[in-house]
Design an enzyme around this catalytic site. Structure first.
Site, PDB file in Angstrom:
ATOM      1  N   SER A 237       5.712  10.046  -9.652  1.00  0.00           N
ATOM      2  CA  SER A 237       4.880   9.323  -8.703  1.00  0.00           C
ATOM      3  C   SER A 237       5.305   7.857  -8.599  1.00  0.00           C
ATOM      4  CB  SER A 237       3.429   9.491  -9.133  1.00  0.00           C
ATOM      5  OG  SER A 237       2.600   9.423  -8.025  1.00  0.00           O
ATOM      6  N   LYS A 241       9.191   6.373  -8.181  1.00  0.00           N
ATOM      7  CA  LYS A 241       9.775   5.326  -7.319  1.00  0.00           C
ATOM      8  C   LYS A 241      10.567   4.386  -8.234  1.00  0.00           C
ATOM      9  CE  LYS A 241       5.182   5.223  -4.955  1.00  0.00           C
ATOM     10  NZ  LYS A 241       5.075   6.434  -4.214  1.00  0.00           N
ATOM     11  N   TRP A 328       0.717  14.396   0.474  1.00  0.00           N
ATOM     12  CA  TRP A 328       0.685  12.923   0.583  1.00  0.00           C
ATOM     13  C   TRP A 328       2.085  12.346   0.336  1.00  0.00           C
ATOM     14  CZ3 TRP A 328      -2.182   9.472   2.718  1.00  0.00           C
ATOM     15  CH2 TRP A 328      -2.286   8.169   2.238  1.00  0.00           C
ATOM     16  N   HIS A 378       0.257  17.484  -7.312  1.00  0.00           N
ATOM     17  CA  HIS A 378       0.884  16.243  -7.777  1.00  0.00           C
ATOM     18  C   HIS A 378       0.757  16.141  -9.302  1.00  0.00           C
ATOM     19  CE1 HIS A 378       2.193  12.144  -7.037  1.00  0.00           C
ATOM     20  NE2 HIS A 378       1.203  11.691  -7.796  1.00  0.00           N
TER      21      HIS A 378
HETATM   22  C1  GCU Z   1      -1.115   7.006  -4.959  1.00  0.00           C
HETATM   23  C2  GCU Z   1      -0.066   6.344  -4.101  1.00  0.00           C
HETATM   24  C3  GCU Z   1       1.304   6.989  -4.275  1.00  0.00           C
HETATM   25  C4  GCU Z   1       1.666   7.065  -5.738  1.00  0.00           C
HETATM   26  C5  GCU Z   1       0.542   7.731  -6.515  1.00  0.00           C
HETATM   27  C6  GCU Z   1       0.737   7.713  -8.029  1.00  0.00           C
HETATM   28  O1  GCU Z   1      -1.379   8.295  -4.509  1.00  0.00           O
HETATM   29  O2  GCU Z   1      -0.507   6.399  -2.762  1.00  0.00           O
HETATM   30  O3  GCU Z   1       2.296   6.248  -3.581  1.00  0.00           O
HETATM   31  O4  GCU Z   1       2.887   7.742  -5.901  1.00  0.00           O
HETATM   32  O5  GCU Z   1      -0.666   7.045  -6.290  1.00  0.00           O
HETATM   33  O6  GCU Z   1       1.504   6.934  -8.548  1.00  0.00           O
HETATM   34  O7  GCU Z   1       0.038   8.507  -8.673  1.00  0.00           O
END
Ligand code: GCU
Length: 401
Positions: A237, A241, A328, A378
């Site tokens: 997540s 990144k 998402w 997720h």
């Molecule tokens: C949120 C956010 C995402 C991210 C995620 C996480 O959903 O919008 O961009 O990847 O949190 O880090 O759990």
């Protein structure tokens, strides 16, 4: 996080798109532009890297390895019923204390390859072993933002440490908040405090976290138990990144894994599917540099897209993983970005991502780029780790690669 949970249902959150028919026609910049031979790639790579650094993640300061000071939180102790050894060095860098948790196989004659991955809420959440030190810093989603015994082992399900050790790897983890706590305070805390408020092209939190992973690698280079030439950087997540940017900005990472990284990670921004640039920059204004806000609702103006971030990893092995329920994060956009990096991998003489079609759920494709879309939401699961281990076994097993 609420938004991430809402993605398990079929409906997109209000104002966001989950309908493939409404995705704008894609006009992706060519990562190769006019180059046709491998020897021209380094210059083109620098051009792409500089663009992403200046317009998205922000430039991080240089760090002199000799400034790294190391202390130990505790003596090494047996782990996993004696199959492994736990050590907990603390890195003192630029005003921060990065507490590493290193678990390595006990039965290793030589330096072992490793996975390095941040955790979201402290090392003690990764496994219930009472020897793991509890983080003293700010942590999200707990009373008074103070970590305690109550969270010990809380995220154990996401860390298949037994499988990692069984396959002969070490696991190196650290709490991302040791480098920069994950809330917007105008860059007064964390490592930014040591350098002053960033200018619009300087590092946000994700670049700071990536920088912290490089400091851990600086340390591992001097640790005889770990083979620092065979370190895979993994993240889930927001931390996915981060692993991608770490892999792009530090080519010492031998293999790069993005788990459900989504917008600002592996997913193409220009598709505007699920989370958008405007949304991520307003929910998390500290993650990227201020220049990235110029593309809020203007994804078509981006001079790059995330396939170019993935191309920066080439020719090193790269794994992009999505989850079916994680709309998402735009699974198709993640696959298309991996596919978009493929021409660079091929130019550099590797197999790239050997499929033209998005694979079916739970049907991984492993080339030099690997991709899977797992059933479920997720998360990081033993299935994901099973794939990462198989991929690493193929690419990292021989010493020196
Ligand atoms: C949120 C956010 C995402 C991210 C995620 C996480 O959903 O919008 O961009 O990847 O949190 O880090 O759990």
């Amino acid at each position: 996080m609420l938004i991430a949970m809402a993605t398990a249902s079929n409906a997109a959150p209000k104002g966001f798109n989950y309908d493939e028919a409404k995705v704008p026609e894609l006009d992706l910049p060519d990562p190769l532009k006019d180059i046709t031979d491998a020897k021209s790639w380094p210059a083109r790579r620098t051009e792409i890297f500089t663009m992403l650094e200046d317009q998205m993640f922000g430039k991080a300061p240089a760090f002199e390895k000799k400034k790294l000071r190391v202390t130990h939180q505790a003596a090494d102790s047996p782990f996993l019923g004696g199959k492994a050894i736990l050590s907990q060095p603390t890195l003192h860098v630029a005003g921060c204390k990065i507490h590493l948790m290193i678990v390595r196989p006990v039965a290793a004659d030589d330096a072992v390859p490793a996975f390095i991955a941040y955790n979201f809420r402290g090392n003690h959440t990764v496994h219930p072993d009472p020897a793991i030190a509890i983080t003293g810093g700010w942590v999200p989603k707990v009373k008074n933002n103070k970590a305690s015994e109550a969270q010990r082992g809380q995220s154990e399900k996401r860390w298949d440490i037994s499988a990692i050790i069984k396959n002969g790897y070490a696991l190196v983890t650290a709490y991302c908040g040791d480098v920069d706590p994950d809330f917007h305070d105008n860059f007064k805390n964390g490592v930014h405090a040591n350098y002053g408020k960033p200018t619009p092209g300087e590092w946000g939190t994700i670049a700071a976290w990536a920088w912290g992973l490089s400091r851990a690698l600086d340390y591992l280079e001097g640790n005889p138990a770990i083979d620092a030439t065979r370190v895979a950087v993994m993240g889930h997540s927001r931390l996915g990144k981060t692993s991608l940017w770490a892999g792009a900005s530090d080519t010492r990472f031998a293999l790069v894994i993005s788990n459900n990284s989504g917008c600002g990670g592996a997913a193409l921004s220009k598709r505007r599917f699920g989370e958008t640039v405007q949304r991520i920059n307003s929910s998390f204004p500290h993650w990227f540099c201020d220049n990235f806000k110029n593309y809020n609702n203007k994804e078509d103006k981006l001079p790059f897209d995330q396939h170019m971030l993935l191309a920066l990893v080439a020719p090193r092995p790269l794994y992009v993983a999505s989850a079916e329920g994680d709309r998402w994060a735009d699974p198709r956009g993640e696959f298309l970005a991996a596919k978009g990096a493929d021409p660079v991998y091929r130019l550099l003489g590797t197999a790239g991502l050997p499929t033209d079609k998005m694979p079916a759920v739970d049907t991984p494709v492993h080339g030099r780029i690997a991709y899977h879309i797992r059933s479920g939401g997720h998360d990081v699961t033993p299935y994901d780790w099973g794939q990462y281990l198989a991929f690493a076994n193929k690419h990292l097993k021989a010493p020196g690669r």
